[in-house]
Design an enzyme around this catalytic site. Sequence first.
Site, PDB file in Angstrom:
ATOM      1  N   SER A 130       0.770  -1.304   0.057  1.00 34.06           N
ATOM      2  CA  SER A 130       0.058   0.103   0.149  1.00 34.06           C
ATOM      3  C   SER A 130       0.842   1.461  -0.121  1.00 34.06           C
ATOM      4  O   SER A 130       0.428   2.090  -0.156  1.00 34.06           O
ATOM      5  CB  SER A 130      -1.007  -0.088   1.170  1.00 34.06           C
ATOM      6  N   HIS A 165      -5.828  -4.013  -1.135  1.00 35.63           N
ATOM      7  CA  HIS A 165      -5.682  -2.847  -2.351  1.00 35.63           C
ATOM      8  C   HIS A 165      -6.042  -3.581  -3.741  1.00 35.63           C
ATOM      9  O   HIS A 165      -5.781  -2.815  -4.701  1.00 35.63           O
ATOM     10  CB  HIS A 165      -4.355  -2.161  -2.350  1.00 35.63           C
ATOM     11  N   LYS A 215     -12.147  -0.354   0.934  1.00 36.05           N
ATOM     12  CA  LYS A 215     -11.341   0.522   0.004  1.00 36.05           C
ATOM     13  C   LYS A 215     -12.461   0.283  -1.518  1.00 36.05           C
ATOM     14  O   LYS A 215     -13.200   1.351  -1.411  1.00 36.05           O
ATOM     15  CB  LYS A 215     -10.037  -0.243  -0.537  1.00 36.05           C
TER      16      LYS A 215
HETATM   17  C1  PLP Z   1      -6.233  -1.505   4.453  1.00 34.92           C
HETATM   18  C2  PLP Z   1      -5.778  -2.779   4.717  1.00 34.92           C
HETATM   19  C3  PLP Z   1      -6.179  -3.707   5.518  1.00 34.92           C
HETATM   20  C4  PLP Z   1      -7.125  -3.178   6.614  1.00 34.92           C
HETATM   21  O1  PLP Z   1      -8.440  -3.253   6.105  1.00 34.92           O
HETATM   22  P1  PLP Z   1      -9.772  -2.512   6.576  1.00 34.92           P
HETATM   23  O2  PLP Z   1     -10.842  -3.085   6.033  1.00 34.92           O
HETATM   24  O3  PLP Z   1      -9.642  -1.062   6.568  1.00 34.92           O
HETATM   25  O4  PLP Z   1      -9.412  -2.836   8.094  1.00 34.92           O
HETATM   26  C5  PLP Z   1      -5.794  -4.872   5.786  1.00 34.92           C
HETATM   27  N1  PLP Z   1      -4.530  -5.417   4.992  1.00 34.92           N
HETATM   28  C6  PLP Z   1      -4.012  -4.578   4.127  1.00 34.92           C
HETATM   29  C7  PLP Z   1      -3.013  -5.041   2.963  1.00 34.92           C
HETATM   30  C8  PLP Z   1      -4.437  -3.154   3.891  1.00 34.92           C
HETATM   31  O5  PLP Z   1      -4.038  -2.424   2.988  1.00 34.92           O
END
Ligand code: PLP
Length: 392
Positions: free
Chosen positions: A181, A209, A240
Amino acid sequence: MSTKLTWIEDELASLREQGLFTNIRTLSSAQGAWLEVDGKRVLNFCANNYLGLANHPQLRDAAKSAIDRMGIGPAAVRTIAGTTNLHLQLEERLARFKGVEAALTFQSGFNANIATIPALVGKDDVIFSDQLNHASIIDGCRLSRARIVAYAHNDVDDLRRKIAETTEYGRRIIITDGVFSMDGDIAPLPALYEVAAEHDILLMVDDAHGEGVLGKGGRGIVDHFDLHGKVDIEVGTMSKAFGVVGGIVAGRKVLVDWLKQRARPFLFSSAMTIPDVAACLAAVDLLESSTELVDRLWSNAKTFREGLAGLGFDTGHSQTPIVPVMLGEAPLAQQFSKRLFEEGVFAMAIGFPTVAKGKARIRVMNSAAHTPEDLETALAAFERVGKELGVV
Ligand SMILES: *Cc1c(COP(=O)(O)O)cnc(C)c1O
């Protein structure tokens, strides 16, 4: 007065001095290409709202009508109070969308990781974890009490060496982010699969992502690499690209059956809310009906990345709509972000500990919600600020 909390004041002061203190902006508009932030209308390049679904009319309508039929809260954990047919429907739809036998939803992607990892490995086992994995994977690994062996980022040769050096183990698992990310690079999943298959090691990818971004119509990293049936555990998020909130674990039915018995955030924390589930169902409908939003996301990302590179910015090695603008020291990144904001562009500075010291950056998050004019406006602001601060 008690001095028990003085150390926190000292720590916070030190963060401010180093330019590492995170200020949280206040939004007074819905998520979208434009936001009202601290009273100012700005172009949004911060959000993970890849497809613009966070305020999409179809998702809003689905959430509202579900509230009218089913209410809001799940009222307890699913194993005790039962589960709604909507939750089951979402899990079936997600499984079909991703081309797996079964899927299970969690309250968030973070919870999906801390639920899944400790349910699969324990204190006699070994986890091979990419050095840049997300915090929720790291915490899931720690909670499991398994031995954690980090391998160099996306370095399959280092992974092979670490596997060869690790001779005592019960069960073994390889865990990687799908898209990283902070840099926007993609895990070498086909090569990781080969290593996992060769040594009969479980393979887990966190596609937070990549969900709704990679693969045909946003079906994710497994579809992107055509590895259907080869990755044991896919974790994902609906916070996301899906524009809502929620986590997913997808794979074989036996995996989902086990998580329902053993995953602690499933057993001891209430389920996703009704409007969230209904909105996610609407998101799956949209993604299945057309690839238009995913296509626009990628074309916007290409325009923006090429535009930044053309201006002379260092955009790292991004392969996805996440585009870092590498600046080096944290105070410069903070100053850059502040000046961009004054120029009407909201793009976050990211510094230590989220990224390594000396690797501070502005992280540009592209979205299908941006119009071509939005992209031009933002690139012009990057050019002005970049010249002013001597970056380009
Ligand atoms: C954003 C993210 C998460 C967390 O996701 P949420 O639904 O916001 O808790 C977990 N793993 C990765 C790789 C992320 O980028």
